[in-house]
Structures are given as C-alpha cells and as structure tokens.
Design an enzyme around this catalytic site. Structure first.
Site, PDB file in Angstrom:
ATOM      1  NE  ARG A  92     -11.568  22.652 -30.527  1.00 47.17           N
ATOM      2  CZ  ARG A  92     -12.547  21.761 -30.315  1.00 47.17           C
ATOM      3  NH1 ARG A  92     -13.688  21.848 -30.948  1.00 47.17           N
ATOM      4  NH2 ARG A  92     -12.394  20.786 -29.459  1.00 47.17           N
ATOM      5  CB  VAL A 142     -16.945  26.341 -37.574  1.00 44.83           C
ATOM      6  CG1 VAL A 142     -17.953  25.237 -37.869  1.00 44.83           C
ATOM      7  CG2 VAL A 142     -17.097  27.462 -38.580  1.00 44.83           C
ATOM      8  CB  SER A 143     -13.611  27.438 -33.101  1.00 43.15           C
ATOM      9  OG  SER A 143     -13.350  26.051 -33.119  1.00 43.15           O
ATOM     10  CB  THR A 144     -10.453  25.884 -37.053  1.00 40.98           C
ATOM     11  OG1 THR A 144     -11.264  24.817 -37.568  1.00 40.98           O
ATOM     12  CG2 THR A 144     -10.090  25.572 -35.620  1.00 40.98           C
TER      13      THR A 144
END
Length: 218
Positions: A218, A9-11
């Site tokens: 992302r 996951v990027s956030t």
C-alpha cells in the site's frame, strides 16, 4: 486560490470518505477532491498515478494541496520527498490534516529551510518505514494462514472487518490515531480494532483464510 484535497486508496473495497470526513472535522474547506483508487503508494510513484499526474497540471502558485497525511502522497522515501519539494518549487502550499502541518517553499531563510527539509525527510522516511512494517505483518499473516491450512480445514469465525477496513485500521494506527477515532471512521468495534492492533499478522491470517487473497503493498 484553490484548496485541492488529494486522497489515495490502495484496495478496491476502500473508499475516500473517511479521509474527507477527517478533513471536514478538522475545519478544512475543500474546493475540489482528486483521488486515485486501487493504487499502491509503495510501487507506484506519485507522478505515475492518473490523478497524481493531473495535479501537476491543476495546481497553480498560491494553491493548497491538502492530504490526510504524507503517506497518501506515497510510501517511498525519495518519491514523497521529491514530490513535496517539486510542489513547493511551483509555489504550491502542502498541508496535512493530521497535526495540521504546512510545507511552504516561500521562505528564503536557510535555517528555516533546513528545519523544513529535515521534517519532510523524516516524514517521508516514516511513511516508507510504516509500509515495510505492514508488509512484514502481511508476510507473517500469510505464513500463519498456510500453517493453519496444513493443520486443519477449520477457518474459525469469519472476520468482522473487510480487507478495506483492515487497511484503514493499519493506516490510522500507523499515524497514532486513537481507538475511538478509528472506530468512528470504520464503524468497527473497539474489540476488533484492538485485535488488529495487538496481532496484525493474526488478523491478516484470518482474512486470508476466508478470502485466499493476501493484501497488496500500500
């Protein structure tokens, strides 16, 4: 032989639960979950991520590396292609939850190898193309938010989705997931998902106007 599920996951406000839910719903039995949190698939190569790097030590010949989709490995064409090829050379099976694809390095038939490698290349290219489309929507959202700030200080209604939910919707839309499936995973209304789908730049602009924090690659 172990099946290790890798999630990325990027956030910071995203979580891996929806990725695990999809895997379980598809009938996969997972022995271990390994995840990288807050890591871009565009700017950070797979081997440079803390847990991406660990997988090269953890996985053995005969094991299976399971991912929701190849974009969880990365959104850089060369990196995704090379990562899959390296695992196959080590005798690791790579499987995807979406569409149930399997990449196996065991075949020695040149025609089968050519078809497999062409599919890997196509999916790796699609992962990068989707990332570039999302970044374009982000740039449009930033420009729109700035323009609105110059016109008025009124921000409108607060968005019903978070940055993490927005990213999840974009991810799932890029893989042609249905609106109902996205609603089930994110908990958002179908109307909210349609707004993001129909006008991603506008949806981004609303987030920015309320948070002043543009999305990251992302």
């Amino acid at each position: 032989m172990a099946t290790i599920f890798y999630a990325r996951v990027s956030t910071v406000d995203q979580n891996i639960e929806h990725q695990q839910m999809q895997a379980a719903a598809a009938g996969f039995k997972i022995d271990r979950v390994v995840a990288d949190h807050g890591v871009s698939g565009v700017s950070t190569l797979f081997a440079d991520r803390p847990n991406g790097r660990r997988l090269f030590d953890m996985l053995r010949a005969g094991d299976t590396l399971l991912v929701r989709w190849v974009d969880r490995l990365g959104r850089n064409y060369s990196d995704v292609r090379d990562t899959i090829q390296e695992f196959m050379r080590r005798g690791v099976l790579i499987r995807t939850v979406i569409n149930g694809l399997t990449f196996d390095g065991a075949t020695k038939d040149p025609m089968q190898q050519a078809v497999r490698d062409a599919l890997i290349g196509f999916l790796a290219a699609a992962a990068q193309a989707n990332a570039e489309a999302i970044k374009e929507a982000q740039r449009g959202g930033i420009a729109l938010a700035k323009a609105k700030q110059g016109e008025t200080k009124y921000r409108g209604r607060k968005p019903s989705y978070t940055r993490g939910e927005f990213a999840t919707v974009c991810d799932m839309l890029s893989q042609s997931a249905g609106i109902g499936s996205i609603a089930k995973v994110t908990g958002l209304s179908r109307q909210a998902i349609y707004r993001i789908k129909d006008d991603p730049a506008g949806a981004e602009a609303v987030l920015i106007s309320w948070s002043d924090q543009p999305a990251t690659a992302r």
